[in-house]
Design a protein around this motif. Structure first.
Motif, PDB file in Angstrom:
ATOM      1  N   THR A  87      12.855   3.126   7.114  1.00  0.00           N
ATOM      2  CA  THR A  87      12.506   4.420   6.808  1.00  0.00           C
ATOM      3  C   THR A  87      13.309   4.570   5.432  1.00  0.00           C
ATOM      4  O   THR A  87      14.132   4.272   5.060  1.00  0.00           O
ATOM      5  N   LYS A  88      12.627   5.347   4.639  1.00  0.00           N
ATOM      6  CA  LYS A  88      12.817   5.482   3.266  1.00  0.00           C
ATOM      7  C   LYS A  88      14.123   6.781   3.269  1.00  0.00           C
ATOM      8  O   LYS A  88      13.664   7.474   3.753  1.00  0.00           O
ATOM      9  N   PRO A  89      14.910   6.456   2.225  1.00  0.00           N
ATOM     10  CA  PRO A  89      14.842   6.072   0.957  1.00  0.00           C
ATOM     11  C   PRO A  89      15.346   4.642   2.025  1.00  0.00           C
ATOM     12  O   PRO A  89      16.450   4.544   2.570  1.00  0.00           O
ATOM     13  N   VAL A 102       0.661  -1.244   0.135  1.00  0.00           N
ATOM     14  CA  VAL A 102      -0.094   0.037   0.402  1.00  0.00           C
ATOM     15  C   VAL A 102       1.125   1.166   0.105  1.00  0.00           C
ATOM     16  O   VAL A 102       1.651   1.587   0.880  1.00  0.00           O
ATOM     17  N   GLU A 103       0.970   2.157  -1.001  1.00  0.00           N
ATOM     18  CA  GLU A 103       1.672   2.945  -1.527  1.00  0.00           C
ATOM     19  C   GLU A 103       1.482   4.290  -2.431  1.00  0.00           C
ATOM     20  O   GLU A 103       0.654   3.647  -3.498  1.00  0.00           O
ATOM     21  N   ASP A 104       1.443   5.265  -1.812  1.00  0.00           N
ATOM     22  CA  ASP A 104       0.710   6.301  -2.769  1.00  0.00           C
ATOM     23  C   ASP A 104       1.455   6.695  -4.310  1.00  0.00           C
ATOM     24  O   ASP A 104       1.198   7.492  -5.101  1.00  0.00           O
ATOM     25  N   GLU A 105       3.090   6.674  -3.484  1.00  0.00           N
ATOM     26  CA  GLU A 105       4.146   6.670  -4.748  1.00  0.00           C
ATOM     27  C   GLU A 105       3.826   5.729  -6.071  1.00  0.00           C
ATOM     28  O   GLU A 105       4.790   4.646  -5.514  1.00  0.00           O
ATOM     29  N   GLU A 106       3.515   6.545  -7.110  1.00  0.00           N
ATOM     30  CA  GLU A 106       3.425   5.552  -8.356  1.00  0.00           C
ATOM     31  C   GLU A 106       4.800   4.861  -8.597  1.00  0.00           C
ATOM     32  O   GLU A 106       5.274   3.270  -8.679  1.00  0.00           O
ATOM     33  N   LEU A 116       3.585  -1.044   4.489  1.00  0.00           N
ATOM     34  CA  LEU A 116       1.914   0.328   4.666  1.00  0.00           C
ATOM     35  C   LEU A 116       2.956   1.658   4.488  1.00  0.00           C
ATOM     36  O   LEU A 116       3.882   1.508   5.725  1.00  0.00           O
ATOM     37  N   ASP A 117       2.133   2.287   3.514  1.00  0.00           N
ATOM     38  CA  ASP A 117       2.714   3.223   4.283  1.00  0.00           C
ATOM     39  C   ASP A 117       2.552   4.180   4.855  1.00  0.00           C
ATOM     40  O   ASP A 117       1.270   4.029   4.801  1.00  0.00           O
ATOM     41  N   VAL A 118       2.627   5.505   5.578  1.00  0.00           N
ATOM     42  CA  VAL A 118       2.304   6.063   6.431  1.00  0.00           C
ATOM     43  C   VAL A 118       1.349   6.978   5.615  1.00  0.00           C
ATOM     44  O   VAL A 118       0.045   7.391   5.798  1.00  0.00           O
ATOM     45  N   MET A 119       2.145   8.028   5.145  1.00  0.00           N
ATOM     46  CA  MET A 119       1.011   8.438   4.518  1.00  0.00           C
ATOM     47  C   MET A 119       0.411   8.270   2.763  1.00  0.00           C
ATOM     48  O   MET A 119       0.518   8.036   1.985  1.00  0.00           O
ATOM     49  N   LEU A 120      -1.047   8.181   3.809  1.00  0.00           N
ATOM     50  CA  LEU A 120      -1.855   7.909   2.271  1.00  0.00           C
ATOM     51  C   LEU A 120      -2.953   8.573   1.916  1.00  0.00           C
ATOM     52  O   LEU A 120      -2.813   9.034   3.577  1.00  0.00           O
TER      53      LEU A 120
HETATM   54 CA    CA Z   1       2.994   8.399   0.810  1.00  0.00          CA
END
Ligand code: CA
Length: 233
Positions: free
Chosen positions: A106-108, A13-17, A57-61
């Protein structure tokens, strides 16, 4: 002749394509079956319908944020969850909050490191042919099957909307305790919900029509005047 074990199913689940694409590509190359979602609410739905073996699971979605998704999932599943956080405040927020996640990166992050953590978590988790068994819970003539996300009354499946189901589950998990509308809103709808306490009343009314012997004289979900609601069982 034995069937080879099915590939573990990973939900991302990640919104950065570009990141979603890269994660899915690398996971597939490692032999995983991959499901993807770019919104929190879609991720939640997929997790419940598809029973993945692990969730990234990404946090900011958009939709529902990752922390809330994690909290909601933890009500009825022990699926391993790795949170993906951005640099800055998020990782501290995830580490500090009791989200129920098993791990976070933690990204990256390096793909190899992430893949190693996924393998480690999958090794530690229960064998997949014994689904993290969501016991059925029985309360009076109600039987909850958390695995299938369904409730039957006297053996007849009840048609519940998702929020009705979550509200009923919340009541079931806390029998005999009085909760204010605000507490119920926070637990079932989450902190970000904009609607008011009336939402709880409306859902309670709907639920009563489905679970009470006589919805006009409720004995299961009782109104406690001046306080809120109490689930008797
Ligand atoms: Ca995000």
């Amino acid at each position: 002749m034995t069937t080879p074990p099915a590939a573990p199913k990973v939900l991302v689940v990640e919104d950065e394509e570009p990141l979603l694409f890269s994660l899915a590509h690398n996971l597939r190359r490692e032999g995983y079956t991959v499901l993807t979602a770019a919104r929190g609410d879609d991720g939640l739905r997929l997790a419940r319908e598809q029973h993945p073996d692990l969730i990234l699971l990404d946090v900011m979605l958009p939709g529902v944020d990752g922390i809330q998704v994690c909290r909601l999932l933890r009500r009825n599943t022990t699926v391993p969850i790795i949170m993906l956080t951005a640099l800055g405040g998020e990782s501290a927020r995830v580490a500090g909050l009791d989200t129920g996640a098993d791990d976070y990166v933690t990204k990256p992050f390096g793909m190899r490191e992430l893949l190693a953590r996924i393998r480690a978590l999958l090794r530690r988790s229960a064998p997949r042919d014994e689904p993290a068994a969501a016991p059925s819970v029985v309360s009076g003539d109600l039987r909850f099957d958390q695995q299938r996300r369904s409730v039957a009354r006297d053996g007849q499946p009840l048609k519940l909307k998702p929020k009705e189901y979550e509200l009923l589950l919340f009541f079931l998990e806390h029998p005999g305790r009085v909760f204010t509308r605000e507490q119920i809103l926070d637990a079932v709808w989450g902190d970000d919900f904009e609607g008011g306490a009336r939402t709880v009343d409306v859902h309670v009314r709907w639920l009563r029509q489905k679970v009470e012997p006589d919805a006009a004289n409720p004995v299961r979900i009782r109104t406690v005047r001046g306080s809120g609601y109490l689930f008797e069982g």
